[in-house]
Write a protein that holds these residues in place. Structure first.
Motif, mmCIF file in Angstrom:
data_model
loop_
_atom_site.group_PDB
_atom_site.id
_atom_site.type_symbol
_atom_site.label_atom_id
_atom_site.label_comp_id
_atom_site.label_asym_id
_atom_site.label_seq_id
_atom_site.Cartn_x
_atom_site.Cartn_y
_atom_site.Cartn_z
ATOM 1 N N LYS A 14 17.625 73.961 41.063
ATOM 2 C CA LYS A 14 16.600 74.600 41.868
ATOM 3 C C LYS A 14 15.875 73.556 42.701
ATOM 4 O O LYS A 14 15.776 72.405 42.333
ATOM 5 N N LEU A 15 15.346 73.999 43.828
ATOM 6 C CA LEU A 15 14.670 73.116 44.769
ATOM 7 C C LEU A 15 13.284 72.746 44.257
ATOM 8 O O LEU A 15 12.508 73.601 43.845
ATOM 9 N N ILE A 16 12.981 71.453 44.264
ATOM 10 C CA ILE A 16 11.649 70.927 43.963
ATOM 11 C C ILE A 16 11.257 70.061 45.145
ATOM 12 O O ILE A 16 12.026 69.195 45.559
ATOM 13 N N ARG A 17 10.086 70.252 45.679
ATOM 14 C CA ARG A 17 9.612 69.429 46.792
ATOM 15 C C ARG A 17 8.695 68.337 46.262
ATOM 16 O O ARG A 17 7.881 68.582 45.391
ATOM 17 N N VAL A 18 8.874 67.132 46.829
ATOM 18 C CA VAL A 18 8.013 66.004 46.500
ATOM 19 C C VAL A 18 7.356 65.523 47.784
ATOM 20 O O VAL A 18 7.764 65.910 48.875
ATOM 21 N N ASN A 19 6.336 64.681 47.659
ATOM 22 C CA ASN A 19 5.623 64.168 48.831
ATOM 23 C C ASN A 19 6.391 63.013 49.456
ATOM 24 O O ASN A 19 6.529 61.966 48.849
ATOM 25 N N GLY A 20 6.895 63.209 50.664
ATOM 26 C CA GLY A 20 7.561 62.140 51.390
ATOM 27 C C GLY A 20 9.074 62.210 51.318
ATOM 28 O O GLY A 20 9.650 62.972 50.548
ATOM 29 N N ALA A 21 9.696 61.368 52.136
ATOM 30 C CA ALA A 21 11.158 61.287 52.174
ATOM 31 C C ALA A 21 11.662 60.566 50.928
ATOM 32 O O ALA A 21 11.173 59.493 50.582
ATOM 33 N N VAL A 22 12.647 61.140 50.267
ATOM 34 C CA VAL A 22 13.191 60.573 49.027
ATOM 35 C C VAL A 22 14.018 59.331 49.355
ATOM 36 O O VAL A 22 14.915 59.368 50.187
ATOM 37 N N ILE A 23 13.696 58.225 48.679
ATOM 38 C CA ILE A 23 14.409 56.961 48.852
ATOM 39 C C ILE A 23 15.354 56.710 47.681
ATOM 40 O O ILE A 23 16.457 56.213 47.844
ATOM 41 N N CYS A 24 14.918 57.065 46.453
ATOM 42 C CA CYS A 24 15.732 56.744 45.275
ATOM 43 C C CYS A 24 15.486 57.764 44.166
ATOM 44 O O CYS A 24 14.451 58.418 44.131
ATOM 45 N N ILE A 25 16.491 57.884 43.281
ATOM 46 C CA ILE A 25 16.381 58.757 42.112
ATOM 47 C C ILE A 25 17.037 58.080 40.924
ATOM 48 O O ILE A 25 17.889 57.211 41.077
ATOM 49 N N VAL A 36 11.941 60.414 40.918
ATOM 50 C CA VAL A 36 12.145 60.390 42.363
ATOM 51 C C VAL A 36 11.103 59.467 42.977
ATOM 52 O O VAL A 36 9.914 59.604 42.689
ATOM 53 N N GLY A 37 11.544 58.534 43.826
ATOM 54 C CA GLY A 37 10.635 57.651 44.551
ATOM 55 C C GLY A 37 10.716 57.945 46.038
ATOM 56 O O GLY A 37 11.794 58.216 46.561
ATOM 57 N N THR A 38 9.568 57.896 46.734
ATOM 58 C CA THR A 38 9.543 58.232 48.153
ATOM 59 C C THR A 38 9.022 57.082 49.001
ATOM 60 O O THR A 38 8.371 56.167 48.501
ATOM 61 N N GLU A 39 9.295 57.158 50.294
ATOM 62 C CA GLU A 39 8.849 56.115 51.211
ATOM 63 C C GLU A 39 7.332 56.116 51.388
ATOM 64 O O GLU A 39 6.761 55.137 51.831
ATOM 65 N N GLN A 40 6.652 57.192 51.025
ATOM 66 C CA GLN A 40 5.195 57.243 51.103
ATOM 67 C C GLN A 40 4.521 56.702 49.846
ATOM 68 O O GLN A 40 3.305 56.730 49.731
ATOM 69 N N GLY A 41 5.316 56.215 48.893
ATOM 70 C CA GLY A 41 4.760 55.592 47.698
ATOM 71 C C GLY A 41 4.527 56.518 46.526
ATOM 72 O O GLY A 41 3.814 56.175 45.581
ATOM 73 N N GLU A 62 -1.801 49.754 50.266
ATOM 74 C CA GLU A 62 -1.988 50.373 51.580
ATOM 75 C C GLU A 62 -0.957 49.913 52.599
ATOM 76 O O GLU A 62 -0.471 50.683 53.404
ATOM 77 N N VAL A 63 -0.627 48.625 52.620
ATOM 78 C CA VAL A 63 0.198 48.056 53.679
ATOM 79 C C VAL A 63 1.664 48.445 53.539
ATOM 80 O O VAL A 63 2.304 48.903 54.477
ATOM 81 N N CYS A 64 2.230 48.260 52.356
ATOM 82 C CA CYS A 64 3.665 48.441 52.152
ATOM 83 C C CYS A 64 3.888 49.183 50.844
ATOM 84 O O CYS A 64 4.092 48.581 49.808
ATOM 85 N N ASN A 65 3.815 50.518 50.881
ATOM 86 C CA ASN A 65 3.860 51.268 49.633
ATOM 87 C C ASN A 65 5.183 51.968 49.371
ATOM 88 O O ASN A 65 5.278 52.754 48.451
ATOM 89 N N SER A 66 6.220 51.696 50.145
ATOM 90 C CA SER A 66 7.504 52.379 49.932
ATOM 91 C C SER A 66 8.118 51.994 48.595
ATOM 92 O O SER A 66 8.130 50.833 48.213
ATOM 93 N N ILE A 67 8.627 52.988 47.900
ATOM 94 C CA ILE A 67 9.310 52.764 46.626
ATOM 95 C C ILE A 67 10.795 52.643 46.920
ATOM 96 O O ILE A 67 11.392 53.508 47.576
ATOM 97 N N MET A 68 11.394 51.550 46.476
ATOM 98 C CA MET A 68 12.793 51.282 46.780
ATOM 99 C C MET A 68 13.728 51.659 45.626
ATOM 100 O O MET A 68 14.890 51.955 45.854
ATOM 101 N N SER A 69 13.225 51.622 44.372
ATOM 102 C CA SER A 69 14.079 51.983 43.238
ATOM 103 C C SER A 69 13.224 52.447 42.063
ATOM 104 O O SER A 69 12.072 52.041 41.922
ATOM 105 N N VAL A 70 13.810 53.301 41.251
ATOM 106 C CA VAL A 70 13.199 53.758 40.000
ATOM 107 C C VAL A 70 14.264 53.688 38.919
ATOM 108 O O VAL A 70 15.447 53.888 39.177
#
Length: 99
Positions: A14-25, A36-41, A62-70
């Motif tokens: 089923k579809l689950i929405r998260v905040n931001g574009a998904v970068i990693c799972i 799930v990690g997103t580019e918005q942190g 604040e400056v660089c909050n993108s999550i690259m891996s989980v």
């Protein structure tokens, strides 16, 4: 729905929405959790059987909050096992969150 592929069975999710574009799972097959990690942190942990969002956390950088891996991990500390979620950030830092 269950679809049969080449030597694998894929179940629909089923579809689950998260905040931001998904970068990693990452999936923890023992606990049936999905991180799930997103580019918005944002980091979200989802129970796959629900599916239900168990928690969602936003990094405070604040400056660089993108999550690259989980990554789900079990650590031993003074004889006790602790389940943690390791989070790799775009600024090269690694953080841990107790589950």
């Amino acid at each position: 729905n269950v679809k049969k592929g080449s030597n694998q069975i894929i179940q629909s999710i089923k579809l689950i929405r998260v905040n931001g574009a998904v970068i990693c799972i990452d999936v923890n097959s023992h606990s049936k959790h999905l991180a799930v990690g997103t580019e918005q942190g944002y980091v979200s942990v989802i129970e796959t059987e629900g599916p239900t969002v168990l928690f969602q956390h936003r990094t405070t950088i604040e400056v660089c909050n993108s999550i690259m891996s989980v990554h789900f991990e079990t650590c031993s500390f003074h004889g006790f096992e602790k389940k943690v979620l390791l989070v790799g950030m775009k600024d090269s830092s690694v953080r841990g969150r107790k589950l």
